[in-house]
Structure formats: structure tokens, C-alpha cells
Design an enzyme around this catalytic site. Sequence first.
Site, PDB file in Angstrom:
ATOM      1  N   GLU A  35       2.446  -5.572   7.425  1.00 42.78           N
ATOM      2  CA  GLU A  35       2.195  -4.373   6.611  1.00 42.78           C
ATOM      3  C   GLU A  35       1.300  -4.669   5.403  1.00 42.78           C
ATOM      4  OE1 GLU A  35       5.628  -2.411   4.883  1.00 42.78           O
ATOM      5  OE2 GLU A  35       4.427  -0.693   4.284  1.00 42.78           O
TER       6      GLU A  35
ATOM      7  N   LYS B 120       1.423  -2.209  10.510  1.00 40.49           N
ATOM      8  CA  LYS B 120       1.881  -1.041   9.733  1.00 40.49           C
ATOM      9  C   LYS B 120       0.887  -0.818   8.587  1.00 40.49           C
ATOM     10  CE  LYS B 120       5.789   0.693   7.046  1.00 40.49           C
ATOM     11  NZ  LYS B 120       7.225   0.883   7.016  1.00 40.49           N
TER      12      LYS B 120
HETATM   13  P1  13P Z   1       6.922   4.948   2.991  1.00 35.44           P
HETATM   14  O1  13P Z   1       6.738   5.586   4.344  1.00 35.44           O
HETATM   15  O2  13P Z   1       7.833   5.698   2.085  1.00 35.44           O
HETATM   16  O3  13P Z   1       5.609   4.567   2.371  1.00 35.44           O
HETATM   17  O4  13P Z   1       7.723   3.590   3.241  1.00 35.44           O
HETATM   18  C1  13P Z   1       7.315   2.790   4.262  1.00 35.44           C
HETATM   19  C2  13P Z   1       7.620   1.394   3.931  1.00 35.44           C
HETATM   20  O5  13P Z   1       8.373   0.752   4.624  1.00 35.44           O
HETATM   21  C3  13P Z   1       6.970   0.789   2.764  1.00 35.44           C
HETATM   22  O6  13P Z   1       7.109  -0.603   2.857  1.00 35.44           O
END
Ligand code: 13P
Length: 339
Positions: free
Chosen positions: A175, A217
Amino acid sequence: MNEIENIAKQMVAKGKGILAADESTGTMTKRLSSVNVESTPENRLKFRETLFSAEGMKNHIGGVILYDETIKQKTSSGKTVPELIKSFGSIPGIKVDTGAKKLAGSPDEKITEGLDGLRERLAEYYNLGARFTKWRAVYIISKKYPSALAIKSNAHALARYSALVQEAKMVPIVEPEVLMDGEHDINRCYDVTSSVLKECYKELKLHNINLKGTILKPNMILPGNKSKTKNNSQEIAKMTLKCLKENVPSEVPGIAFLSGGQTEIEATQNLNEINKINDTSFLMSFSYGRALQQSALKSWARDIKDINKTQKIFNHRSKMNGLSTSAKWNLNLEKQLTA
Ligand code: 13P
């Protein structure tokens, strides 16, 4: 098929996405305070258990990302949280980074920590039932940021994390989040996200990561939240798809977007538009935190005992996002189902 490749596919199978319920205790305390609920381990579990035992889990949630506290908690029925999630046909996962800290050398920016002792923690999480993990890097946009240092050091950490996770026979969610805060336009977000993704995949390759056993992600390509120019969903979808096509190797099976501060409807609509024009082999899905939980949390706080009402709202949001993974969502469905 290799086990981790199989898990990655299941997490984002058509019609399904990921529930990011891995808020740290600090973040969860902010969320609960915003609806005037005291942040205790019991209350944090109560809200999460309400979502994890909702019907919407079965058809629309392929995986749930947990926080260290939650993966070790026992539910009211005596099952552990991972057992409850598995009983709905969903896969338990765990956030394994220990947070974004000030980056020495460029202290306005952040570096994500958590590599020390990670091998041992991963073995523990595997035994507790986790089959995938998450590590989040954050990047700010301004005239001078992100720096090359932030881009390189975070990509390096994401790759070292991914190698340890695959060694432990789990799927790493990679991510890299380019934050939406700022006055920049959509083109700047596109350029920054491209540089960030390029560096991440360079490092993942160097660390011999099996990309078929990973999930990306990313943020969607959006104008900054204080930008003078706004873009519609079609433009957002076009730019997002272009950026991913150019920078993500085709072996990656699935891309599960974060919501990052978009409203619930924006996040659903943008994903739906992306899937309308998706001509890649990537399964394009969601890994939403706020965009799956916000309305449910508000309803829950109004009456903690009314589990059905909270679950109904969560089921609806899950279903809407599930539909957007096949480009079958439209605004009328929102009106019909919430009525
Ligand atoms: P949000 O969808 O609220 O941005 O959170 C996703 C997430 O896991 C952030 O690390």
C-alpha cells in the site's frame, strides 16, 4: 496453483473486496470519539464484531484486515475474531507495519516502520489465522515533496516487508498511499503516483517478490482536496487506469483501492467507472476503511444495541461496492436500497 497466488485471487474475486478494519488504537479512538463513544477494547470489539457477523460479509467481503488487538480478541460467541471471519467465507488478514514516523533526512515526510522482529511477528499472526498482511507507506504532495528519499526509502521497506511475508506463506498487500491533501491538480497526483509505483515495483523485483502472490492497494488518481479544479468520475477513472497500466506489472492479479478520504458514494462511483473501462487483466476492487464503515459507525453509535440496523447499513455499502467491481452500480440503486 501456488497457495499464496490462490489466496490473492480469492481476496478480490469478482463481486468481492476487502474490509480495512485495521485502524490502530489511536485512529480507532479518533473515530469513536467523533461519534461520542468511549474507546475501550470492549467497544472497539463490539463495533467490529457487528460488522464481521453481517450477512454482507458472505458475498462481498473476500478479506478483512485486522489490527494486532483485534486478531487476538474473542467474540461474544466464544470464537476468535479470525474464526468468525472464516465462518463467513472471508479471509483474515493483519496490518503489520508499526506506523509512519518522521523520516530522518527529510523530517516533513514519513517513513513506515516495523521491519525489526517482523519475521517472528508474522509466524505468530499465521498461527492466529492470518493469511495476508498489509503495510502502508504514505507520501505527501507539495511543490517540493515527495522527495526522492521518501520515494526510495518507503519502496525499499515495502519490498523487504513483502519478502518476509511471502517467506511466511502469506500475501502482502502493498500500500503506497499518495495522500489527497493539498491544492495540486489531478495531473500532479498522476505524476507523483507514477513515480511512487515505478520505484515500488523496481524494489519488489530486486527482492525477488512473486508478484502473482501480491495485491496492490493504491490511491485513485484524484485532484487534491483543496484543488481549484475538480474532475468527474470518468476523468478520475481514465487517469487512474492509465497510471496503473503504465506502472504496474501485469503479473499482479488484483488492485484494491483505498478510499483515502473520499465519501462513501464517491469511492463506489469511481471504482464503478474504473471497472467500466478496465481493459486490463487486473481485478479492480476495493480495500476500504472509512468508505465501508462511516455510515455504519454513525448508526451504531446512535444505538449500540440495534445490531440489525448497523448491519443493514454495512450490508448495503458492501453490496454497492461489490456491484462496482463489475461496473453494475448506479446511483438509483443507492436510493432504492437505502429507502
Ligand atoms: P481508507 O479506505 O479509510 O483510506 O482506509 C484504507 C486503509 O486501510 C488505509 O491504510
